[in-house]
Design an enzyme around this catalytic site. Sequence first.
Site, PDB file in Angstrom:
ATOM      1  N   ARG A  13     -15.596   0.434  -3.797  1.00 41.92           N
ATOM      2  CA  ARG A  13     -15.964  -0.970  -4.041  1.00 41.92           C
ATOM      3  C   ARG A  13     -17.470  -1.082  -4.295  1.00 41.92           C
ATOM      4  O   ARG A  13     -17.900  -1.787  -5.205  1.00 41.92           O
ATOM      5  CB  ARG A  13     -15.576  -1.836  -2.837  1.00 41.92           C
ATOM      6  CG  ARG A  13     -14.089  -2.121  -2.806  1.00 41.92           C
ATOM      7  CD  ARG A  13     -13.682  -2.981  -1.616  1.00 41.92           C
ATOM      8  NE  ARG A  13     -12.269  -3.339  -1.744  1.00 41.92           N
ATOM      9  CZ  ARG A  13     -11.469  -3.643  -0.731  1.00 41.92           C
ATOM     10  NH1 ARG A  13     -11.944  -3.638   0.502  1.00 41.92           N
ATOM     11  NH2 ARG A  13     -10.210  -3.961  -0.947  1.00 41.92           N
ATOM     12  N   VAL A  65       0.839  -1.208   0.000  1.00 44.24           N
ATOM     13  CA  VAL A  65       0.000   0.000   0.000  1.00 44.24           C
ATOM     14  C   VAL A  65       0.872   1.256   0.000  1.00 44.24           C
ATOM     15  O   VAL A  65       0.667   2.173  -0.806  1.00 44.24           O
ATOM     16  CB  VAL A  65      -0.960   0.027   1.224  1.00 44.24           C
ATOM     17  CG1 VAL A  65      -1.765   1.321   1.248  1.00 44.24           C
ATOM     18  CG2 VAL A  65      -1.902  -1.173   1.200  1.00 44.24           C
ATOM     19  N   HIS A  71     -14.486  -0.190   9.178  1.00 42.11           N
ATOM     20  CA  HIS A  71     -13.901  -0.839   8.003  1.00 42.11           C
ATOM     21  C   HIS A  71     -13.934  -2.329   8.283  1.00 42.11           C
ATOM     22  O   HIS A  71     -13.220  -2.819   9.134  1.00 42.11           O
ATOM     23  CB  HIS A  71     -12.464  -0.348   7.847  1.00 42.11           C
ATOM     24  CG  HIS A  71     -11.804  -0.854   6.607  1.00 42.11           C
ATOM     25  ND1 HIS A  71     -12.425  -0.902   5.389  1.00 42.11           N
ATOM     26  CD2 HIS A  71     -10.544  -1.315   6.404  1.00 42.11           C
ATOM     27  CE1 HIS A  71     -11.581  -1.370   4.492  1.00 42.11           C
ATOM     28  NE2 HIS A  71     -10.441  -1.637   5.082  1.00 42.11           N
ATOM     29  N   ARG A 101      -7.157 -12.593  15.991  1.00 38.17           N
ATOM     30  CA  ARG A 101      -7.432 -11.175  15.705  1.00 38.17           C
ATOM     31  C   ARG A 101      -6.845 -10.286  16.800  1.00 38.17           C
ATOM     32  O   ARG A 101      -6.346  -9.196  16.532  1.00 38.17           O
ATOM     33  CB  ARG A 101      -8.952 -10.955  15.628  1.00 38.17           C
ATOM     34  CG  ARG A 101      -9.496 -11.197  14.254  1.00 38.17           C
ATOM     35  CD  ARG A 101     -10.984 -10.889  14.186  1.00 38.17           C
ATOM     36  NE  ARG A 101     -11.548 -11.449  12.973  1.00 38.17           N
ATOM     37  CZ  ARG A 101     -11.506 -10.866  11.783  1.00 38.17           C
ATOM     38  NH1 ARG A 101     -10.940  -9.693  11.650  1.00 38.17           N
ATOM     39  NH2 ARG A 101     -12.047 -11.448  10.729  1.00 38.17           N
ATOM     40  N   ARG A 106      -2.084 -10.553   9.061  1.00 42.22           N
ATOM     41  CA  ARG A 106      -2.408 -11.672   9.951  1.00 42.22           C
ATOM     42  C   ARG A 106      -1.759 -12.935   9.408  1.00 42.22           C
ATOM     43  O   ARG A 106      -1.901 -13.249   8.235  1.00 42.22           O
ATOM     44  CB  ARG A 106      -3.925 -11.834  10.017  1.00 42.22           C
ATOM     45  CG  ARG A 106      -4.371 -12.674  11.180  1.00 42.22           C
ATOM     46  CD  ARG A 106      -5.824 -12.397  11.440  1.00 42.22           C
ATOM     47  NE  ARG A 106      -6.497 -13.569  11.968  1.00 42.22           N
ATOM     48  CZ  ARG A 106      -7.796 -13.708  11.952  1.00 42.22           C
ATOM     49  NH1 ARG A 106      -8.553 -12.794  11.412  1.00 42.22           N
ATOM     50  NH2 ARG A 106      -8.350 -14.777  12.456  1.00 42.22           N
TER      51      ARG A 106
HETATM   52  P1  NAD Z   1       2.815  -4.884   3.652  1.00 39.97           P
HETATM   53  O1  NAD Z   1       3.121  -6.011   4.547  1.00 39.97           O
HETATM   54  O2  NAD Z   1       3.052  -5.018   2.193  1.00 39.97           O
HETATM   55  O3  NAD Z   1       3.611  -3.570   4.149  1.00 39.97           O
HETATM   56  C1  NAD Z   1       3.735  -3.195   5.478  1.00 39.97           C
HETATM   57  C2  NAD Z   1       5.100  -2.562   5.638  1.00 39.97           C
HETATM   58  O4  NAD Z   1       5.198  -2.025   6.957  1.00 39.97           O
HETATM   59  C3  NAD Z   1       6.264  -3.544   5.482  1.00 39.97           C
HETATM   60  O5  NAD Z   1       7.141  -3.109   4.460  1.00 39.97           O
HETATM   61  C4  NAD Z   1       6.938  -3.535   6.838  1.00 39.97           C
HETATM   62  O6  NAD Z   1       8.353  -3.707   6.773  1.00 39.97           O
HETATM   63  C5  NAD Z   1       6.542  -2.154   7.352  1.00 39.97           C
HETATM   64  N1  NAD Z   1       6.668  -2.016   8.799  1.00 39.97           N
HETATM   65  C6  NAD Z   1       6.301  -2.882   9.780  1.00 39.97           C
HETATM   66  N2  NAD Z   1       6.607  -2.362  10.975  1.00 39.97           N
HETATM   67  C7  NAD Z   1       7.125  -1.137  10.772  1.00 39.97           C
HETATM   68  C8  NAD Z   1       7.629  -0.112  11.622  1.00 39.97           C
HETATM   69  N3  NAD Z   1       7.615  -0.255  12.953  1.00 39.97           N
HETATM   70  N4  NAD Z   1       8.127   1.015  11.051  1.00 39.97           N
HETATM   71  C9  NAD Z   1       8.146   1.152   9.701  1.00 39.97           C
HETATM   72  N5  NAD Z   1       7.691   0.219   8.847  1.00 39.97           N
HETATM   73  C10 NAD Z   1       7.182  -0.913   9.373  1.00 39.97           C
HETATM   74  O7  NAD Z   1       1.289  -4.511   3.937  1.00 39.97           O
HETATM   75  P2  NAD Z   1       0.316  -3.627   3.010  1.00 39.97           P
HETATM   76  O8  NAD Z   1      -0.419  -4.513   2.094  1.00 39.97           O
HETATM   77  O9  NAD Z   1       1.078  -2.468   2.511  1.00 39.97           O
HETATM   78  O10 NAD Z   1      -0.735  -3.143   4.129  1.00 39.97           O
HETATM   79  C11 NAD Z   1      -0.327  -2.234   5.111  1.00 39.97           C
HETATM   80  C12 NAD Z   1      -1.419  -2.031   6.153  1.00 39.97           C
HETATM   81  O11 NAD Z   1      -2.544  -1.401   5.539  1.00 39.97           O
HETATM   82  C13 NAD Z   1      -1.960  -3.337   6.754  1.00 39.97           C
HETATM   83  O12 NAD Z   1      -2.252  -3.128   8.122  1.00 39.97           O
HETATM   84  C14 NAD Z   1      -3.250  -3.569   5.974  1.00 39.97           C
HETATM   85  O13 NAD Z   1      -4.172  -4.365   6.678  1.00 39.97           O
HETATM   86  C15 NAD Z   1      -3.719  -2.143   5.848  1.00 39.97           C
HETATM   87  N6  NAD Z   1      -4.697  -1.892   4.776  1.00 39.97           N
HETATM   88  C16 NAD Z   1      -5.665  -0.992   5.080  1.00 39.97           C
HETATM   89  C17 NAD Z   1      -6.616  -0.675   4.133  1.00 39.97           C
HETATM   90  C18 NAD Z   1      -7.661   0.367   4.452  1.00 39.97           C
HETATM   91  O14 NAD Z   1      -8.564   0.579   3.647  1.00 39.97           O
HETATM   92  N7  NAD Z   1      -7.573   1.030   5.588  1.00 39.97           N
HETATM   93  C19 NAD Z   1      -6.590  -1.300   2.872  1.00 39.97           C
HETATM   94  C20 NAD Z   1      -5.558  -2.195   2.595  1.00 39.97           C
HETATM   95  C21 NAD Z   1      -4.608  -2.489   3.569  1.00 39.97           C
END
Ligand code: NAD
Length: 307
Positions: free
Chosen positions: A150, A12, A174, A87, A81
């Site tokens: 969506r 993201v 969400h 959870r 997860r």
């Molecule tokens: P991802 O695993 O691809 O990326 C997460 C990144 O965070 C990783 O690169 C990891 O190294 C980094 N990270 C972890 N701990 C850290 C820290 N302490 N400091 C800095 N970086 C750190 O995951 P993603 O697919 O990019 O998703 C990211 C988050 O967004 C997840 O929690 C996911 O559930 C959430 N998400 C939210 C929505 C929404 O609509 N709100 C939609 C999609 C995903």
Amino acid sequence: MSKISIVGAGQVGATLALLVLDRKLGNVILVDCVKGLAKGKALDMMQAGALLGFQNSIIGTDDYSEIKESEIVVITAGVPRKPGMSRLDLLKKNSEIVSSVVKEITTFASESIILVVTNPLDVMTYLAYKKSNFKPNRVLGQAGVLDTARMKYLIAQECKVSTREISTMVLGGHGDSMVPIISQTTVSGKPLVEVLSKKAIQRVIEKTRSGGAEIVSLLKTGSAYYAPATATVTMLEAMGKDTNALLPASAYLDGEYGLKDIYVGVPVRLCKEGVKEVVEISLTDKEKEALHKSAAIYRKSIKSIGV
Ligand code: NAD
């Protein structure tokens, strides 16, 4: 040019960074705790810039001092997860991550707006608010813009019209407790209830609710990121360009919709200070009840992590 920091250079975060650059919304600082990850992705994006033609810059780093004087900091850092993880385990792990990121934000970018993306979204946004001590208008979360997109897509598919002809909003939490506002949904100006059967509307609601899970099961590893990143850049654009756009967002409620001291998805007007106002649209009793139910679920989660 404004300075936008993105913490978490995963799917993201990195997709969002490229969208910010391509839309020329500002210079980007991309931070990740994994050494080299953000730097490598930033370099890749700068090279893409030679083709896309953007002049703004991106720095990838694991050093939080780079985020100093950012106008907005987006938090996408988190862990997904894993098998065997409950959870609650996930909630605790991401709470630790978000708390540590917020500490860095208060140290280096104490005047910024915090936009949370990390899940569970509404709980993480409340946590960021509490840990930062920022005014509530400067802490908000992205979820509703994605859920609304969506639902628009699914209604457009059912009605065989362009998504541009659909006006709708998904509020509430969400996830399972999202609240699609069917009473305010129109297709080409006509109420949705006059355009689709009850059964078809129910199908749209169920599919919107399970939209994220469907993608997770297809991808096998990871979750959706193109639409989530696009939803997030939509909010950044509204704030960065001070447009006063009305968008659904996880926002702090202080009596609006009959709710107090909670973050949940509601319509807000976004400006350069963050949330300009929470807008109270008219909801049916059922929709109001669903919004309250959603908030009650988050109160429980917030309690479980002792915030
Ligand atoms: P991802 O695993 O691809 O990326 C997460 C990144 O965070 C990783 O690169 C990891 O190294 C980094 N990270 C972890 N701990 C850290 C820290 N302490 N400091 C800095 N970086 C750190 O995951 P993603 O697919 O990019 O998703 C990211 C988050 O967004 C997840 O929690 C996911 O559930 C959430 N998400 C939210 C929505 C929404 O609509 N709100 C939609 C999609 C995903």
